[in-house]
Write a protein that holds these residues in place. Sequence first.
Motif, mmCIF file in Angstrom:
data_model
loop_
_atom_site.group_PDB
_atom_site.id
_atom_site.type_symbol
_atom_site.label_atom_id
_atom_site.label_comp_id
_atom_site.label_asym_id
_atom_site.label_seq_id
_atom_site.Cartn_x
_atom_site.Cartn_y
_atom_site.Cartn_z
ATOM 1 N N ASP A 13 0.816 -1.216 0.000
ATOM 2 C CA ASP A 13 0.000 0.000 0.000
ATOM 3 C C ASP A 13 0.847 1.262 0.000
ATOM 4 O O ASP A 13 0.443 2.286 -0.544
ATOM 5 C CB ASP A 13 -0.975 -0.001 1.185
ATOM 6 C CG ASP A 13 -0.282 -0.182 2.512
ATOM 7 O OD1 ASP A 13 0.564 -1.075 2.622
ATOM 8 O OD2 ASP A 13 -0.597 0.571 3.456
ATOM 9 N N ARG A 14 2.030 1.178 0.588
ATOM 10 C CA ARG A 14 2.880 2.372 0.598
ATOM 11 C C ARG A 14 3.344 2.706 -0.819
ATOM 12 O O ARG A 14 3.387 3.866 -1.224
ATOM 13 C CB ARG A 14 4.111 2.153 1.474
ATOM 14 C CG ARG A 14 3.790 2.233 2.929
ATOM 15 C CD ARG A 14 4.987 1.790 3.752
ATOM 16 N NE ARG A 14 4.613 1.690 5.136
ATOM 17 C CZ ARG A 14 4.634 2.706 5.994
ATOM 18 N NH1 ARG A 14 5.038 3.886 5.596
ATOM 19 N NH2 ARG A 14 4.267 2.537 7.245
ATOM 20 N N LEU A 17 0.429 4.205 -2.586
ATOM 21 C CA LEU A 17 0.162 5.580 -2.159
ATOM 22 C C LEU A 17 1.138 6.546 -2.836
ATOM 23 O O LEU A 17 0.755 7.614 -3.313
ATOM 24 C CB LEU A 17 0.270 5.695 -0.635
ATOM 25 C CG LEU A 17 0.052 7.086 -0.054
ATOM 26 C CD1 LEU A 17 -1.355 7.594 -0.347
ATOM 27 C CD2 LEU A 17 0.295 7.096 1.451
ATOM 28 N N GLN A 21 -0.164 9.399 -5.300
ATOM 29 C CA GLN A 21 0.032 10.810 -4.971
ATOM 30 C C GLN A 21 0.664 11.612 -6.110
ATOM 31 O O GLN A 21 0.576 12.829 -6.126
ATOM 32 C CB GLN A 21 0.821 10.946 -3.673
ATOM 33 C CG GLN A 21 -0.083 10.604 -2.477
ATOM 34 C CD GLN A 21 0.600 10.714 -1.141
ATOM 35 O OE1 GLN A 21 1.815 10.512 -1.038
ATOM 36 N NE2 GLN A 21 -0.163 11.010 -0.096
ATOM 37 N N GLU A 24 -2.839 12.503 -7.754
ATOM 38 C CA GLU A 24 -4.055 12.849 -7.022
ATOM 39 C C GLU A 24 -4.555 14.263 -7.332
ATOM 40 O O GLU A 24 -5.761 14.495 -7.367
ATOM 41 C CB GLU A 24 -3.866 12.657 -5.509
ATOM 42 C CG GLU A 24 -2.830 13.560 -4.890
ATOM 43 C CD GLU A 24 -2.602 13.287 -3.402
ATOM 44 O OE1 GLU A 24 -3.147 12.321 -2.868
ATOM 45 O OE2 GLU A 24 -1.844 14.074 -2.797
ATOM 46 N N VAL A 45 -11.800 11.311 -5.426
ATOM 47 C CA VAL A 45 -10.391 10.936 -5.216
ATOM 48 C C VAL A 45 -10.306 9.712 -4.293
ATOM 49 O O VAL A 45 -9.594 8.746 -4.579
ATOM 50 C CB VAL A 45 -9.591 12.118 -4.627
ATOM 51 C CG1 VAL A 45 -8.187 11.675 -4.239
ATOM 52 C CG2 VAL A 45 -9.519 13.250 -5.633
ATOM 53 N N GLN A 46 -11.054 9.754 -3.209
ATOM 54 C CA GLN A 46 -11.008 8.639 -2.253
ATOM 55 C C GLN A 46 -11.516 7.340 -2.903
ATOM 56 O O GLN A 46 -10.919 6.277 -2.741
ATOM 57 C CB GLN A 46 -11.860 8.985 -1.024
ATOM 58 C CG GLN A 46 -11.779 7.922 0.060
ATOM 59 C CD GLN A 46 -12.398 8.379 1.377
ATOM 60 O OE1 GLN A 46 -12.387 9.559 1.698
ATOM 61 N NE2 GLN A 46 -12.917 7.440 2.131
ATOM 62 N N ALA A 49 -8.962 6.048 -5.366
ATOM 63 C CA ALA A 49 -7.851 5.378 -4.655
ATOM 64 C C ALA A 49 -8.290 3.984 -4.223
ATOM 65 O O ALA A 49 -7.549 3.005 -4.379
ATOM 66 C CB ALA A 49 -7.432 6.204 -3.444
ATOM 67 N N SER B 19 -4.499 14.573 0.228
ATOM 68 C CA SER B 19 -3.688 13.364 0.432
ATOM 69 C C SER B 19 -4.298 12.441 1.476
ATOM 70 O O SER B 19 -4.202 11.217 1.372
ATOM 71 C CB SER B 19 -2.268 13.746 0.849
ATOM 72 O OG SER B 19 -1.592 14.260 -0.266
ATOM 73 N N LYS B 23 -5.229 8.490 1.054
ATOM 74 C CA LYS B 23 -4.815 7.451 2.017
ATOM 75 C C LYS B 23 -6.019 6.668 2.517
ATOM 76 O O LYS B 23 -5.958 5.447 2.648
ATOM 77 C CB LYS B 23 -4.108 8.088 3.219
ATOM 78 C CG LYS B 23 -2.665 8.441 2.951
ATOM 79 C CD LYS B 23 -2.029 9.016 4.205
ATOM 80 C CE LYS B 23 -0.691 9.642 3.873
ATOM 81 N NZ LYS B 23 -0.166 10.463 4.948
ATOM 82 N N LYS B 24 -7.101 7.386 2.799
ATOM 83 C CA LYS B 24 -8.293 6.711 3.315
ATOM 84 C C LYS B 24 -8.811 5.684 2.314
ATOM 85 O O LYS B 24 -9.212 4.582 2.691
ATOM 86 C CB LYS B 24 -9.396 7.732 3.618
ATOM 87 C CG LYS B 24 -9.249 8.407 4.948
ATOM 88 C CD LYS B 24 -10.461 9.269 5.241
ATOM 89 C CE LYS B 24 -10.321 9.972 6.579
ATOM 90 N NZ LYS B 24 -11.403 10.929 6.806
ATOM 91 N N ASP B 89 6.547 -3.049 7.219
ATOM 92 C CA ASP B 89 6.039 -1.742 6.800
ATOM 93 C C ASP B 89 6.943 -0.633 7.315
ATOM 94 O O ASP B 89 7.148 0.367 6.642
ATOM 95 C CB ASP B 89 4.629 -1.507 7.353
ATOM 96 C CG ASP B 89 3.575 -2.309 6.614
ATOM 97 O OD1 ASP B 89 3.756 -2.560 5.413
ATOM 98 O OD2 ASP B 89 2.586 -2.697 7.251
ATOM 99 N N ASP B 90 7.426 -0.831 8.534
ATOM 100 C CA ASP B 90 8.219 0.227 9.162
ATOM 101 C C ASP B 90 9.432 -0.342 9.904
ATOM 102 O O ASP B 90 9.336 -1.405 10.523
ATOM 103 C CB ASP B 90 7.371 1.011 10.182
ATOM 104 C CG ASP B 90 6.182 1.683 9.528
ATOM 105 O OD1 ASP B 90 6.400 2.713 8.880
ATOM 106 O OD2 ASP B 90 5.068 1.164 9.647
ATOM 107 N N GLY B 123 9.688 3.801 6.179
ATOM 108 C CA GLY B 123 8.413 4.353 6.604
ATOM 109 C C GLY B 123 8.590 5.772 7.116
ATOM 110 O O GLY B 123 9.706 6.311 7.123
ATOM 111 N N ASP B 124 7.494 6.360 7.516
ATOM 112 C CA ASP B 124 7.577 7.764 7.953
ATOM 113 C C ASP B 124 6.697 7.994 9.180
ATOM 114 O O ASP B 124 5.822 8.849 9.182
ATOM 115 C CB ASP B 124 7.177 8.700 6.806
ATOM 116 C CG ASP B 124 5.786 8.390 6.289
ATOM 117 O OD1 ASP B 124 5.201 7.388 6.730
ATOM 118 O OD2 ASP B 124 5.275 9.151 5.459
ATOM 119 N N LEU B 125 6.932 7.241 10.194
ATOM 120 C CA LEU B 125 6.163 7.415 11.425
ATOM 121 C C LEU B 125 6.652 8.663 12.158
ATOM 122 O O LEU B 125 7.796 9.077 12.003
ATOM 123 C CB LEU B 125 6.326 6.186 12.320
ATOM 124 C CG LEU B 125 5.889 4.843 11.712
ATOM 125 C CD1 LEU B 125 6.143 3.709 12.688
ATOM 126 C CD2 LEU B 125 4.424 4.893 11.329
#
Lengths: 174, 205
Positions: A13-14, A17, A21, A24, A45-46, A49, B19, B23-24, B89-90, B123-125
């Motif tokens: 998913d990363r 994304l 992006q 988007e 958009v949502q 995606a 954005s 993501k959602k 993932d991270d 990742g970017d936490l």
Amino acid sequence: MLKLINKAQKGNDRAFLELFQHYEQEIYRMAFVYVKNQNDALDVVQETAYRSFKAIKDLKEPKYFKTWLIRIAISCSLDILRKRKKVIPLKPEFDEFIPAAVDEDLVSAISLKDLIEGLQEEEKSVILLKFYQGLTLKEISEMLHIPLGTAKTTLYRGLNKLRKIMEGDEANEQ
Amino acid sequence: MSNNIRQEINKIEIPAELSTRSKKGIERAKAEMPSRSEKKWYFLAVPALAAALLFAIAGPDPFGYDVITIQTSHAFDVSDSKKLVGWADDVFIGKVIKNEGTRDDDGMVETQFKVKVSHNIKGDLGGDVIVNQQGGYTGNTLVLVENDQLLKEGEQYLFITRHNTKGDWHTLVPVYGDILIENDQHKDALIAKYRDAYEQEIPFE
């Protein structure tokens, strides 16, 4: 880009994304032309995606990722309009004037408001794909699954409408 | 000429939440997919539970709890940092702030910790996140997965985790995914090692 698509197709998913992006903003702006307001355009958009990430594993030709994504976005825009009963069915008109080439003066004078308010959905699709996405009429016909002749007719009908709107504006100004 | 239409369309302002909405949509799709994360933890947890039937009681710990250690099996060699990072993932450095309690909703006791992220490798936490560790206290028993000691408040670790989108927490890999940082030199060495691993990561198939 192909590496990211490959990762996304495996469910990353990363990676998806990051890919999404890139596009988007274009998707949002195209959606806005159809749905005419921020909230609905964000919903598009949502939803785009959502649908595209679910379907990306089935994308056969990664090089057409953007085209594929834009098609999903158009489909989502039209679905939202249908759900909200904002679509006025297209009444085919006689093509009273089909120029041999695009009128450059006309295209250079078109405003955002004219695009949003003056055209029906099919015409928006063709004009957006032609002038915003830079696709050829052949590519547009393939993307929208319509005959090439229909794509041409729709384009020129849309431009003709815009011309009339602008002529009306000029007359009102005088 | 087409630039004019492009220019006109580009006048449409981009809302700040764009954005977030992308993501959602992706998160919703991911939640509906048989995600790798869920499959993986199923793979980890079920053998763990099966093994728990053949648990090894290591005897009471210094506080009188019976300690049970359970073994897991993995779909790949988790000691290979490139594969492990490719699967995660991270990968990040963080300090354990607080033990937030245990959960056993999935038939396996797990302990959750609030962790302050200080450095991302993959990742970017940012800020505080919840790290989920398999194992924990249940009744008079301390369950440890592969003898992976529970995280300690105040300590810094290198974490290798998968994100659980439903619960919005980060589940670590036992033993290889919670490396206690001894000092700054150790931290720098770990960052260098896992940054290299990330550059050469081997995605999980």
